[in-house]
Design an enzyme around this catalytic site. Sequence first.
Site, short mmCIF file in Angstrom:
data_model
loop_
_atom_site.label_atom_id
_atom_site.label_comp_id
_atom_site.label_asym_id
_atom_site.label_seq_id
_atom_site.Cartn_x
_atom_site.Cartn_y
_atom_site.Cartn_z
N ASP A 71 43.44 51.67 41.93
CA ASP A 71 43.37 52.30 40.61
C ASP A 71 44.10 51.45 39.56
O ASP A 71 45.11 50.82 39.87
CB ASP A 71 43.99 53.69 40.69
CG ASP A 71 43.59 54.57 39.52
OD1 ASP A 71 42.71 54.16 38.73
OD2 ASP A 71 44.15 55.67 39.38
N ASN A 86 42.38 49.34 37.09
CA ASN A 86 41.66 48.18 36.54
C ASN A 86 41.46 48.30 35.03
O ASN A 86 41.65 47.34 34.28
CB ASN A 86 40.26 48.06 37.17
CG ASN A 86 40.31 47.73 38.65
OD1 ASN A 86 41.38 47.43 39.19
ND2 ASN A 86 39.18 47.79 39.32
N HIS A 89 37.94 45.02 36.30
CA HIS A 89 37.26 45.12 37.59
C HIS A 89 37.14 43.74 38.25
O HIS A 89 37.27 43.61 39.47
CB HIS A 89 35.88 45.75 37.42
CG HIS A 89 35.94 47.19 36.97
ND1 HIS A 89 36.83 48.10 37.49
CD2 HIS A 89 35.23 47.88 36.03
CE1 HIS A 89 36.66 49.29 36.91
NE2 HIS A 89 35.71 49.16 36.01
N GLU A 123 32.32 60.63 42.16
CA GLU A 123 32.57 61.04 40.77
C GLU A 123 32.42 59.86 39.78
O GLU A 123 32.23 60.06 38.59
CB GLU A 123 33.96 61.64 40.61
CG GLU A 123 34.15 63.02 41.24
CD GLU A 123 34.29 62.96 42.76
OE1 GLU A 123 34.75 61.92 43.28
OE2 GLU A 123 33.91 63.94 43.44
N ARG A 128 30.74 57.59 34.94
CA ARG A 128 31.12 56.52 34.01
C ARG A 128 29.90 56.02 33.25
O ARG A 128 28.76 56.32 33.61
CB ARG A 128 31.78 55.38 34.77
CG ARG A 128 33.06 55.86 35.42
CD ARG A 128 33.95 54.73 35.84
NE ARG A 128 35.19 55.30 36.33
CZ ARG A 128 36.30 54.64 36.55
NH1 ARG A 128 36.34 53.34 36.33
NH2 ARG A 128 37.38 55.24 36.99
N LEU A 186 39.42 42.10 62.07
CA LEU A 186 39.75 43.14 61.09
C LEU A 186 38.47 43.84 60.65
O LEU A 186 37.44 43.20 60.49
CB LEU A 186 40.41 42.48 59.87
CG LEU A 186 40.65 43.35 58.64
CD1 LEU A 186 41.80 44.31 58.86
CD2 LEU A 186 40.96 42.49 57.42
C1 FPP Z 1 39.73 52.03 39.46
O1 FPP Z 1 40.21 51.54 38.25
C2 FPP Z 1 38.82 51.10 40.09
C3 FPP Z 1 37.50 51.33 40.33
C4 FPP Z 1 36.81 52.58 39.96
C5 FPP Z 1 36.64 50.34 40.97
C6 FPP Z 1 37.21 49.48 42.04
C7 FPP Z 1 36.41 48.26 42.08
C8 FPP Z 1 36.87 47.00 42.28
C9 FPP Z 1 38.27 46.71 42.62
C10 FPP Z 1 35.96 45.84 42.09
C11 FPP Z 1 35.14 45.36 43.18
C12 FPP Z 1 35.21 46.01 44.51
C13 FPP Z 1 34.93 45.37 45.68
C14 FPP Z 1 35.00 46.11 46.99
C15 FPP Z 1 34.60 43.95 45.72
P1 FPP Z 1 39.90 52.35 36.92
O2 FPP Z 1 38.72 51.72 36.26
O3 FPP Z 1 39.74 53.80 37.22
O4 FPP Z 1 41.21 52.08 36.11
P2 FPP Z 1 41.86 53.00 35.00
O5 FPP Z 1 42.24 54.29 35.67
O6 FPP Z 1 43.02 52.20 34.54
O7 FPP Z 1 40.81 53.19 33.92
#
Ligand code: FPP
Length: 253
Positions: free
Chosen positions: A33, A35, A50, A80, A84, A144
């Site tokens: 969480d 990004n 991301h 959920e 987005r 793994l």
């Molecule tokens: C949460 O951050 C993250 C996600 C919903 C997506 C996770 C995806 C990746 C890490 C990219 C690629 C994945 C793989 C497996 C290669 P958020 O966007 O909810 O952050 P925020 O809460 O700060 O808005």
Amino acid sequence: MNSAPAPTEGAAGLGNGGGVPRRVPKHVAIIMDGNGRWATQRGLPRVAGHRAGAEAVRRSLQAAADHGVKVLTLYAFSSENWRRSTEEISDLTALMRIYLERELKTLQKEGVRLRLIGDHSAFGGELAKRLDKAVEQTADNDRLTLVVALSYGSRAEIAAAARRLATRAVAGEIDPATIDEAAVGAGLQTADLPELDLLIRTSGEVRLSNFLLWQAAYAELLFVDTLWPDFDEQSFADALEIYAARERRFGGR
Ligand code: FPP
């Protein structure tokens, strides 16, 4: 990834304490969480967060392998997350496709088996096919297991297991009185994986957000303030240290 010797069976590896054995979790799951906030802090579009998050995936996978963790489960897209914007969903889809293309060779070389939970078919044609192929191609790897949760929701997973048991009971195949925790657990998508030992969530949020609710029953929970794109090998090692220092009693004394 390099091939540092891995402690056996996730039971006791060598910590930094001069040969003092420490417990290494066999199965670690991460709610990645932060990004979006990482990007916003830098005045960048969310997709940049991301992208940086995908680099953090690579680092954690490396760290997990180096420390002898056997299963790493990542919450990449929740059921959920479909709420987005279409732009963000298509950015995330594209990123996953690129990551797969770039990393498949590394997964093979490093003995990483890819597994999926959730419903990756929801991403449609091309990505779903590539994912299936990657799962197939890495099926025999055993250093793994990387489990990626895509369009995953824990309540839906538990409901599906209950539905299948009910269907079998109605068909007379099983006696409802025999439905126990093991029967429900066996119907989950994680049935063949080791018990979850450690669940980490980054970014300071303190919620499970419908992730591995059943599986986390006895897991150690760790909530860290680090935003996911900043989570690195050291953060992973720190999490394992915290885990090793905790005493797990599974309800006993
Ligand atoms: C949460 O951050 C993250 C996600 C919903 C997506 C996770 C995806 C990746 C890490 C990219 C690629 C994945 C793989 C497996 C290669 P958020 O966007 O909810 O952050 P925020 O809460 O700060 O808005």
